[in-house]
Design a protein around this motif. Structure first.
Motif: not given
Ligand code: ZN
Ligand code: ZN
Length: 257
Positions: A194, A217, A220, A191
């Motif tokens: 994050c 994701c 996050c 991702c």
């Molecule tokens: Zn993420």
């Protein structure tokens, strides 16, 4: 062109596509008048910056023509108002920013991600007004140095987050900066917001033709869309692809409940 045909092919996207066309046309008028920025840094200095994780672009290097920036802010605000994206109060506040003597400070704060006055859509309007200057400076820098070694989550030029991505013919991923449209390589799974790279916690969806994908994701809650060039008939068109993939955003929202 692509946005016009998109509006015809998918009438539901026509309002967003025509808004985008109007915004691009405002920017295009000043693009012809841009001067080429003079970058003093040597290739060695630029390379050292990148290897230490520092993005290349500094605010002071961007050759803003403040008269044109003010004009752009006025025109972009008027486009948003005409398309009823903002109300009259917000438009007046944005016009005031464009006329203000402190505009260069406001632009610097935006560029450096400092929080500023709470004016609706200010970030978007400054983003459109700054883009021709950011892009030109990024182009000049890119002729001097390769970005191939930069695999971080934010843009090697301007430090912004990616807004889109491209899956290359060999299955690698490039992220596309939301501000200057520069691309850089990034892990195909992780991702970009994050850093989570646990593939069991990343969900992927694609359009039926496979041309666009989205990776969501779980940790996050953010997602990034991609053009899969293995399935697409053309290269990425950043302005058109963000609009063409609005149905994918809607599908993501729905899947998140
Ligand atoms: Zn993420
Ligand atoms: Zn950038």
């Amino acid at each position: 062109m692509e946005l016009k045909s998109l509006a015809e092919r998918q009438p539901a996207l026509a309002p967003a596509a025509t808004l985008q066309i109007d915004l691009i046309e405002s920017v295009r008028r000043v693009q012809g008048r841009l001067t080429t920025p003079w970058i003093e840094s040597t290739t060695e200095t630029l390379g050292a910056r990148l290897s230490s994780g520092t993005p290349l672009l500094e605010f002071g290097q961007i050759p803003f023509d403040w008269n044109d920036v003010r004009l752009l802010i006025r025109q972009i605000t008027d486009v948003l108002r005409r398309h009823e994206v903002i109300d009259a109060t917000a438009a007046n506040a944005l016009h005031a920013v464009g006329r203000s003597a402190t505009l260069p400070d406001v632009m610097r704060a935006w560029f450096e991600f400092e929080p500023s006055d709470d004016v609706e859509m200010l970030g978007e309007v400054l983003g459109w007004a700054a883009r021709p200057y950011l892009q030109r400076t990024a182009e000049v820098l890119q002729q001097r140095i390769s970005l191939a070694g930069w695999t971080r989550r934010t843009c090697p030029m301007c430090a912004a987050e990616p807004e889109f991505s491209v899956i290359t013919m060999s299955g690698e991923r490039q992220l596309v900066c939301g501000r200057c449209h520069v691309r850089w390589p990034f892990d195909p799974i992780a991702c970009p917001f994050c850093g989570n790279d646990d593939r069991t916690r990343i969900k992927s969806m694609a359009t039926p033709d496979g041309m666009y994908r989205v990776m969501i994701c779980s940790p996050c809650g953010r997602y990034i869309k991609a053009l899969d060039t293995r399935k697409a008939t053309r290269p990425l068109l950043p302005y058109a692809d963000v609009i063409a993939t609005l149905p994918l955003d809607a599908a993501v929202m729905q899947s998140m409940g």
